[in-house]
Design a protein around this motif. Structure first.
Motif, PDB file in Angstrom:
ATOM      1  N   THR A  44      -1.784   4.176  -8.633  1.00 41.09           N
ATOM      2  CA  THR A  44      -2.619   3.974  -7.448  1.00 41.09           C
ATOM      3  C   THR A  44      -3.692   5.054  -7.354  1.00 41.09           C
ATOM      4  O   THR A  44      -4.852   4.767  -7.038  1.00 41.09           O
ATOM      5  CB  THR A  44      -1.753   3.978  -6.175  1.00 41.09           C
ATOM      6  N   ARG A  45      -3.297   6.284  -7.633  1.00 38.07           N
ATOM      7  CA  ARG A  45      -4.263   7.400  -7.583  1.00 38.07           C
ATOM      8  C   ARG A  45      -5.396   7.187  -8.587  1.00 38.07           C
ATOM      9  O   ARG A  45      -6.573   7.354  -8.268  1.00 38.07           O
ATOM     10  CB  ARG A  45      -3.553   8.727  -7.855  1.00 38.07           C
ATOM     11  N   TRP A  50     -10.922   5.491  -9.967  1.00 41.36           N
ATOM     12  CA  TRP A  50     -11.762   4.569 -10.733  1.00 41.36           C
ATOM     13  C   TRP A  50     -12.706   3.800  -9.810  1.00 41.36           C
ATOM     14  O   TRP A  50     -13.882   3.609 -10.128  1.00 41.36           O
ATOM     15  CB  TRP A  50     -10.851   3.607 -11.504  1.00 41.36           C
ATOM     16  N   LEU A  51     -12.199   3.377  -8.655  1.00 43.46           N
ATOM     17  CA  LEU A  51     -13.031   2.667  -7.681  1.00 43.46           C
ATOM     18  C   LEU A  51     -14.215   3.516  -7.232  1.00 43.46           C
ATOM     19  O   LEU A  51     -15.347   3.040  -7.156  1.00 43.46           O
ATOM     20  CB  LEU A  51     -12.196   2.295  -6.450  1.00 43.46           C
ATOM     21  N   GLU A  67      -5.092   2.544   1.943  1.00 42.52           N
ATOM     22  CA  GLU A  67      -4.187   2.292   3.073  1.00 42.52           C
ATOM     23  C   GLU A  67      -3.550   0.906   2.962  1.00 42.52           C
ATOM     24  O   GLU A  67      -2.366   0.732   3.270  1.00 42.52           O
ATOM     25  CB  GLU A  67      -4.962   2.411   4.390  1.00 42.52           C
ATOM     26  N   ILE A  68      -4.332  -0.073   2.516  1.00 39.89           N
ATOM     27  CA  ILE A  68      -3.812  -1.443   2.381  1.00 39.89           C
ATOM     28  C   ILE A  68      -2.709  -1.502   1.336  1.00 39.89           C
ATOM     29  O   ILE A  68      -1.649  -2.111   1.560  1.00 39.89           O
ATOM     30  CB  ILE A  68      -4.966  -2.412   2.026  1.00 39.89           C
ATOM     31  N   ILE A  69      -2.918  -0.864   0.193  1.00 38.55           N
ATOM     32  CA  ILE A  69      -1.904  -0.876  -0.863  1.00 38.55           C
ATOM     33  C   ILE A  69      -0.663  -0.093  -0.426  1.00 38.55           C
ATOM     34  O   ILE A  69       0.470  -0.464  -0.760  1.00 38.55           O
ATOM     35  CB  ILE A  69      -2.482  -0.302  -2.172  1.00 38.55           C
ATOM     36  N   PHE A 120      -6.554  -4.064  -7.036  1.00 33.25           N
ATOM     37  CA  PHE A 120      -5.484  -3.189  -7.531  1.00 33.25           C
ATOM     38  C   PHE A 120      -4.718  -3.843  -8.677  1.00 33.25           C
ATOM     39  O   PHE A 120      -4.492  -3.228  -9.730  1.00 33.25           O
ATOM     40  CB  PHE A 120      -4.522  -2.844  -6.396  1.00 33.25           C
ATOM     41  N   TYR A 121      -4.312  -5.094  -8.485  1.00 30.59           N
ATOM     42  CA  TYR A 121      -3.511  -5.749  -9.517  1.00 30.59           C
ATOM     43  C   TYR A 121      -4.345  -6.109 -10.748  1.00 30.59           C
ATOM     44  O   TYR A 121      -3.813  -6.191 -11.855  1.00 30.59           O
ATOM     45  CB  TYR A 121      -2.810  -6.978  -8.945  1.00 30.59           C
ATOM     46  N   GLY A 122      -5.637  -6.307 -10.557  1.00 32.42           N
ATOM     47  CA  GLY A 122      -6.515  -6.492 -11.711  1.00 32.42           C
ATOM     48  C   GLY A 122      -6.571  -5.240 -12.552  1.00 32.42           C
ATOM     49  O   GLY A 122      -6.519  -5.293 -13.789  1.00 32.42           O
TER      50      GLY A 122
END
Length: 373
Positions: A44-45, A50-51, A67-69, A120-122
């Motif tokens: 996640t980090r 990357w985003l 926050e959503i994840i 995220f899942y992508g």
């Protein structure tokens, strides 16, 4: 059986020296070491980094997606006894559909949830951490929402509401004038530092950073510039520590520390927040008798755009002043003369069309200053 890499290398080296080449009968095939397994926290980090750095997403967007994840992870652990990477497509559809609806989120508010989860899942699938389970996750359908703007009369009443005889009132009037006269977004106004202001012969231009970190230069109407000068010259402001880590000065300050300890209420923590700004708009708007549906900062931005349009300002010039992204007009923005933009703003912005005692006094002050055009 797990092979020791060093032993394998020694065996192969020995057979090569004895036989002159690697003997297929003695050669021990070298096994590729699997890539290290990332924890969900580390994954996640890296995704959030990357985003921000690879995709250029704004800090606010990155924080919201994170926050959503995090909420999804907590829900998965509590309700499904699963980790993020163990969730299936139907789990994600449940979280963004019935679960979000039960939490009171409208379809429009659920769209960022779907966007964050698909993203995220992508990313996780591209790293080999899971299958692309969110690839077919649907966005909730929403109708096109027409913006609720305020009228010129509403904006005038809003500007007249603060008591400019007090420091708080002068700050409020200055912020409201900048909103109405420049069409800024909330993030653009709250993020301003003094270094963003450029004064030339008593004319003010402000460098605004808003969506995605994009920067644009906006001419400030003389009425708003004069109110801002009065705010900056107020002794109560001089008594506050507004210094940032870069040596700059926060422009618009918060006067309510809230939960911030008094000894920490300085520098960057003195900056007025988006929530604080909305409260300023709502408090003064209610005092002026304006309907609550119009008391949001974006209403002033809609008014700014509407007044430019009604004054027959060219659409590309409007896009430049409002900071709308349009690939077709990028080159034109670059070469559009600042003097022409200032003439447009002075003629067409909402403040220029208002006539009241406050603004007439402000205009007289501006005209009396040396160098006024």
């Amino acid at each position: 059986m797990v092979q020791n890499v060093e032993v394998v290398e020694l065996i192969n080296l020995a057979t090569t020296r004895v036989c002159g080449q690697s003997d297929p009968y003695f050669h021990v095939p070298r096994r590729e070491m699997p890539p290290p397994i990332l924890t969900e926290l580390e994954l996640t980090r890296r995704w959030l980094e990357w985003l921000q750095h690879n995709r250029g997403r704004a800090e606010a967007t990155v924080a919201k997606y994170g926050e959503i994840i995090e909420r999804l992870s907590k829900w998965a652990a509590k309700e499904k006894q699963l980790t993020l990477l163990q969730l299936k497509p139907n789990d994600l559809a449940e979280f963004t559909g019935p679960v979000a609806h039960a939490a009171g989120l409208a379809p429009r508010a659920r769209r960022p949830m779907v966007s964050a989860i698909k993203n995220f899942y992508g990313y996780a699938a591209a790293q080999g951490a899971c299958k692309p389970v969110a690839k077919d996750l649907d966005y909730p359908k929403v109708g096109r929402r027409l913006p609720v703007g305020m009228s010129l009369q509403d904006a005038e009443r809003l500007l007249m509401a603060p008591d400019i005889g007090t420091f708080a009132g002068l700050r409020d009037a200055s912020m409201i004038a900048m909103f109405i006269g420049c069409g800024m977004r909330v993030s653009g106004l709250t993020g301003l530092n003094e270094s963003a202001l450029t004064w030339t012969h008593n004319q003010l231009t402000v460098s605004v950073k808003e969506k995605g970190g994009n920067e644009r230069l906006v001419p400030v109407p003389s009425e708003a510039a004069t109110l801002l000068q009065a705010y900056l010259a107020h002794p109560d402001l001089a008594a506050l520590d507004r210094s940032t880590a870069t040596g700059d000065q926060v422009l618009f300050v918060s006067l309510n520390s809230g939960s911030i300890p008094t000894h920490e209420f300085h520098g960057e923590r003195r900056r007025i927040s988006a929530r604080g700004l909305r409260y300023v708009i709502e408090r003064n708007g209610e005092r002026a008798g304006i309907h609550r549906s119009k008391l949001h900062p974006h209403a002033a931005r809609h008014l700014y755009g509407t007044e430019l349009a009604e004054s027959s300002v060219d659409i590309l010039q409007r896009q430049a002043l409002l900071g709308h992204e349009d690939p077709k007009s990028t080159a034109i923005y670059t070469h559009l003369a600042a003097r022409r933009l200032r003439e447009i703003v002075d003629r067409s912005n909402p403040l220029a069309k208002m006539k009241n005692q406050l603004l007439e006094s402000v205009r007289d002050i501006a005209k009396a200053k040396p160098g006024h055009a």
